[in-house]
Design an enzyme around this catalytic site. Structure first.
Site, PDB file in Angstrom:
ATOM      1  N   CYS A 161       0.814  -1.431   0.033  1.00  0.00           N
ATOM      2  CA  CYS A 161      -0.037  -0.143   0.037  1.00  0.00           C
ATOM      3  C   CYS A 161       0.899   1.227   0.132  1.00  0.00           C
ATOM      4  CB  CYS A 161      -1.155   0.021   1.202  1.00  0.00           C
ATOM      5  SG  CYS A 161      -2.206   1.333   0.831  1.00  0.00           S
ATOM      6  N   CYS A 336      -5.483   1.860  -4.445  1.00  0.00           N
ATOM      7  CA  CYS A 336      -4.878   2.663  -3.311  1.00  0.00           C
ATOM      8  C   CYS A 336      -5.935   3.695  -2.922  1.00  0.00           C
ATOM      9  CB  CYS A 336      -3.527   3.239  -3.595  1.00  0.00           C
ATOM     10  SG  CYS A 336      -2.456   3.231  -2.155  1.00  0.00           S
TER      11      CYS A 336
HETATM   12  P1  FAD Z   1      -0.745 -10.974   4.315  1.00  0.00           P
HETATM   13  O1  FAD Z   1      -2.173 -10.592   4.494  1.00  0.00           O
HETATM   14  O2  FAD Z   1       0.217  -9.984   5.319  1.00  0.00           O
HETATM   15  O3  FAD Z   1      -0.559 -12.409   4.974  1.00  0.00           O
HETATM   16  C1  FAD Z   1       0.617 -13.010   4.807  1.00  0.00           C
HETATM   17  C2  FAD Z   1       0.308 -14.362   5.954  1.00  0.00           C
HETATM   18  O4  FAD Z   1       1.512 -15.234   5.936  1.00  0.00           O
HETATM   19  C3  FAD Z   1       0.392 -14.143   7.469  1.00  0.00           C
HETATM   20  O5  FAD Z   1      -0.831 -14.366   8.057  1.00  0.00           O
HETATM   21  C4  FAD Z   1       1.847 -14.550   7.834  1.00  0.00           C
HETATM   22  O6  FAD Z   1       1.194 -14.916   9.184  1.00  0.00           O
HETATM   23  C5  FAD Z   1       1.889 -15.847   6.990  1.00  0.00           C
HETATM   24  N1  FAD Z   1       3.292 -16.224   7.123  1.00  0.00           N
HETATM   25  C6  FAD Z   1       4.193 -15.482   7.185  1.00  0.00           C
HETATM   26  N2  FAD Z   1       5.520 -16.289   7.296  1.00  0.00           N
HETATM   27  C7  FAD Z   1       5.140 -17.564   7.213  1.00  0.00           C
HETATM   28  C8  FAD Z   1       5.707 -18.687   7.280  1.00  0.00           C
HETATM   29  N3  FAD Z   1       6.931 -18.977   7.475  1.00  0.00           N
HETATM   30  N4  FAD Z   1       4.905 -19.926   7.324  1.00  0.00           N
HETATM   31  C9  FAD Z   1       3.754 -20.014   7.114  1.00  0.00           C
HETATM   32  N5  FAD Z   1       2.863 -18.559   7.061  1.00  0.00           N
HETATM   33  C10 FAD Z   1       3.558 -17.709   6.955  1.00  0.00           C
HETATM   34  N6  FAD Z   1      -4.364  -2.838   0.494  1.00  0.00           N
HETATM   35  C11 FAD Z   1      -5.265  -2.197  -0.078  1.00  0.00           C
HETATM   36  O7  FAD Z   1      -5.994  -3.085  -1.227  1.00  0.00           O
HETATM   37  N7  FAD Z   1      -6.089  -1.162   0.330  1.00  0.00           N
HETATM   38  C12 FAD Z   1      -5.576  -0.319   1.424  1.00  0.00           C
HETATM   39  O8  FAD Z   1      -6.130   0.719   1.319  1.00  0.00           O
HETATM   40  C13 FAD Z   1      -4.573  -0.987   1.760  1.00  0.00           C
HETATM   41  N8  FAD Z   1      -4.119  -0.314   2.972  1.00  0.00           N
HETATM   42  C14 FAD Z   1      -3.025  -0.774   3.855  1.00  0.00           C
HETATM   43  C15 FAD Z   1      -2.587   0.048   5.107  1.00  0.00           C
HETATM   44  C16 FAD Z   1      -1.352  -0.608   5.886  1.00  0.00           C
HETATM   45  C17 FAD Z   1      -1.178   0.260   6.990  1.00  0.00           C
HETATM   46  C18 FAD Z   1      -1.046  -1.922   5.600  1.00  0.00           C
HETATM   47  C19 FAD Z   1      -0.251  -2.474   6.557  1.00  0.00           C
HETATM   48  C20 FAD Z   1      -1.393  -2.565   4.281  1.00  0.00           C
HETATM   49  C21 FAD Z   1      -2.322  -2.144   3.478  1.00  0.00           C
HETATM   50  N9  FAD Z   1      -2.730  -2.823   2.384  1.00  0.00           N
HETATM   51  C22 FAD Z   1      -3.798  -2.179   1.674  1.00  0.00           C
HETATM   52  C23 FAD Z   1      -2.200  -3.902   1.905  1.00  0.00           C
HETATM   53  C24 FAD Z   1      -2.797  -5.200   2.336  1.00  0.00           C
HETATM   54  O9  FAD Z   1      -3.064  -5.415   3.547  1.00  0.00           O
HETATM   55  C25 FAD Z   1      -1.849  -6.124   1.616  1.00  0.00           C
HETATM   56  O10 FAD Z   1      -1.525  -6.083   0.268  1.00  0.00           O
HETATM   57  C26 FAD Z   1      -2.445  -7.791   1.883  1.00  0.00           C
HETATM   58  O11 FAD Z   1      -2.574  -8.100   3.036  1.00  0.00           O
HETATM   59  C27 FAD Z   1      -1.660  -8.686   1.180  1.00  0.00           C
HETATM   60  O12 FAD Z   1      -2.049  -9.921   1.355  1.00  0.00           O
HETATM   61  P2  FAD Z   1      -0.941 -11.520   1.695  1.00  0.00           P
HETATM   62  O13 FAD Z   1      -1.860 -12.554   1.901  1.00  0.00           O
HETATM   63  O14 FAD Z   1       0.242 -11.202   0.727  1.00  0.00           O
HETATM   64  O15 FAD Z   1      -0.081 -10.927   2.820  1.00  0.00           O
END
Ligand code: FAD
Length: 418
Positions: A161, A336
């Site tokens: 983000c 965003c």
């Molecule tokens: P995550 O949701 O972070 O999940 C990753 C998972 O992998 C976690 O549960 C973790 O525990 C697990 N994991 C890590 N290591 C291991 C391991 N070794 N073994 C097994 N599991 C593991 N997005 C938008 O679309 N709009 C917005 O307005 C927006 N605002 C944001 C604001 C903030 C402050 C933040 C921090 C993020 C924002 N985002 C936004 C971004 C969005 O939250 C992420 O892009 C999204 O969560 C990505 O999903 P993901 O599953 O890739 O990662």
């Protein structure tokens, strides 16, 4: 070792969404998710927590509740990958074999890169919306600040983000302006990037808010050290360094691929999982896919991107399992919602190469201008769509582009569609 048909690493936005998407298409699939946490976070809500709009309780749910029915959940952490043997190795040494591997482990917040930061985060006026623990402290600081320096930082790309570092700044300024305090507060934005936003179409609207709030804008200025006790922050700028006093400091941490990802045979040079940017399939190991923040595709790392990636990955996994050679493709969509004031948002939506990809017609939401409707979308609609749509495999506004002549949608999906 135990064998799993489809093994997903990570139960965040991407891991849960792709599992749900797969099961919508074929309820008979055997899917395992490895996820160590017992809580699932809605991270996009943290900006609103820091801005005093949401309660923190609106941004999390028990992991057990978001796990799709029928998925096997292994509450462990993956330590290593052995793709030549189709195996992953857990931290306790257990080896799990897979038919298809989906990596969705997110991005690493690398606080350690900034000298002095880990020890002072969450106190001494130093906060960040990037963690569940500290997001409420942002609002505490904003609400109580009467005067002094308020610094907001953004590290080098890629980050998740990319708008979040400035969203909180505009919401803070709007609050201070309403409360007649903005004149006594010196607001500065230090971003490592060369421009206010990576896609130029959104820059004029953002710049107008920088001007309106009187924000001191420092481009190519990177936070390198924080001294919490004396409330001083040091930035690398050009060939030198500058140190500034602050009353509050909102830090967006540097972000990198998680270590076990970067050290794995699946990583691209960037450290993230190598994928074809359209199919989300690994270029070398054909039974490995990755999506979300952990994949190397050059999209904006957002939950909005995941909403579009999940059905594409699901489709392509099924195509692979069924021996079909046509694929669904992801166009790089990410979004965003830039909170420029309380009540208005500039709804940035774009794909690969910065191509604008607005969901709504221009007369409803002009993507380059602040919109009230977009604010309501962010506050009310998007969280609901996340929990009830995306995490449950409903593909509202996210049906993938399928190559002409691709395999028929499985009947299971048609029957389950709303
Ligand atoms: P995550 O949701 O972070 O999940 C990753 C998972 O992998 C976690 O549960 C973790 O525990 C697990 N994991 C890590 N290591 C291991 C391991 N070794 N073994 C097994 N599991 C593991 N997005 C938008 O679309 N709009 C917005 O307005 C927006 N605002 C944001 C604001 C903030 C402050 C933040 C921090 C993020 C924002 N985002 C936004 C971004 C969005 O939250 C992420 O892009 C999204 O969560 C990505 O999903 P993901 O599953 O890739 O990662």
């Amino acid at each position: 070792s135990e064998r799993h048909d489809i093994l997903i690493v990570g139960g965040g936005s991407a891991g849960i969404a792709v599992a749900a998407s797969l099961l919508r298409r074929d309820a008979g699939l055997s899917i395992t998710i490895i996820e160590p946490r017992d809580t699932h976070y809605y991270q996009p809500g943290w900006t609103m927590v820091g801005g005093g709009i949401f309660e923190r309780s609106q941004t999390h749910r028990p992991m057990a509740r978001v796990m799709p029915k029928g998925v096997q959940w292994i509450r462990e952490r993956v330590a290593r990958f052995a793709p030549e043997k189709d195996e992953v190795i857990l931290e306790d040494g257990t080896r799990l074999a897979y038919g298809v591997l989906v990596v969705a482990a997110g991005i690493k917040l690398d606080w350690e890169q900034i000298d002095g930061l880990p020890g002072t985060l969450g106190k001494n006026g130093v906060t960040s919306n990037y963690t569940f623990e500290t997001a409420p402290y942002s609002w505490e600081l904003i609400e109580s600040l009467k005067e002094g320096g308020a610094l907001f930082t953004q590290p080098p790309m890629p980050i998740k983000c990319a708008g979040a570092p400035q969203k909180i700044m505009y919401m803070a300024c709007d609050y201070w302006q309403d409360n007649k305090r903005l004149g006594g507060i010196d607001v500065a934005f230090h971003t490592s990037t060369p421009a206010l936003f990576g896609v130029s179409a959104y820059v004029p609207a953002l710049q107008s808010y920088v001007d309106r709030y009187g924000i001191d804008l420092h481009l190519e200025s990177r936070l390198i050290a924080v001294d919490g006790e004396s409330k001083r922050a040091t930035f690398a700028e050009g060939d030198g360094e500058v140190t500034r006093d602050f009353a509050m400091l909102h830090v967006t941490p540097p972000q990198v691929a998680p270590d076990f990802i970067a050290d794995s045979p699946l990583a691209a040079d960037s450290g993230f999982i190598a994928v074809d940017q359209e199919t989300l399939r690994h270029p070398h190991y054909g039974n490995v896919f990755a999506l979300g923040d952990v994949c190397s595709a050059p999209n904006a790392k957002t939950a909005a991107a995941v909403r579009k990636q999940a059905p594409v990955a699901a489709w392509n996994i099924l195509a692979m399992l069924n021996g079909a050679d046509r694929h669904a493709s992801y166009d790089g969509y990410g979004s965003c919602p830039l909170t420029v004031e309380r009540g208005r948002i500039v709804l940035a939506e774009f794909g690969y190469g910065g191509a604008l990809q607005p969901t709504f017609p221009n007369w409803l939401i002009d993507p380059t201008r602040p919109s009230r409707l977009a604010w309501h979308l962010k506050v009310s609609a998007l969280p609901w769509i996340y929990w009830n749509g995306m995490l449950r495999g409903h593909e509202w506004l996210a049906r993938p582009d399928i190559e002409p002549g691709a395999m028929e949608e499985p009947a299971a999906l048609e029957a389950a569609s709303p």
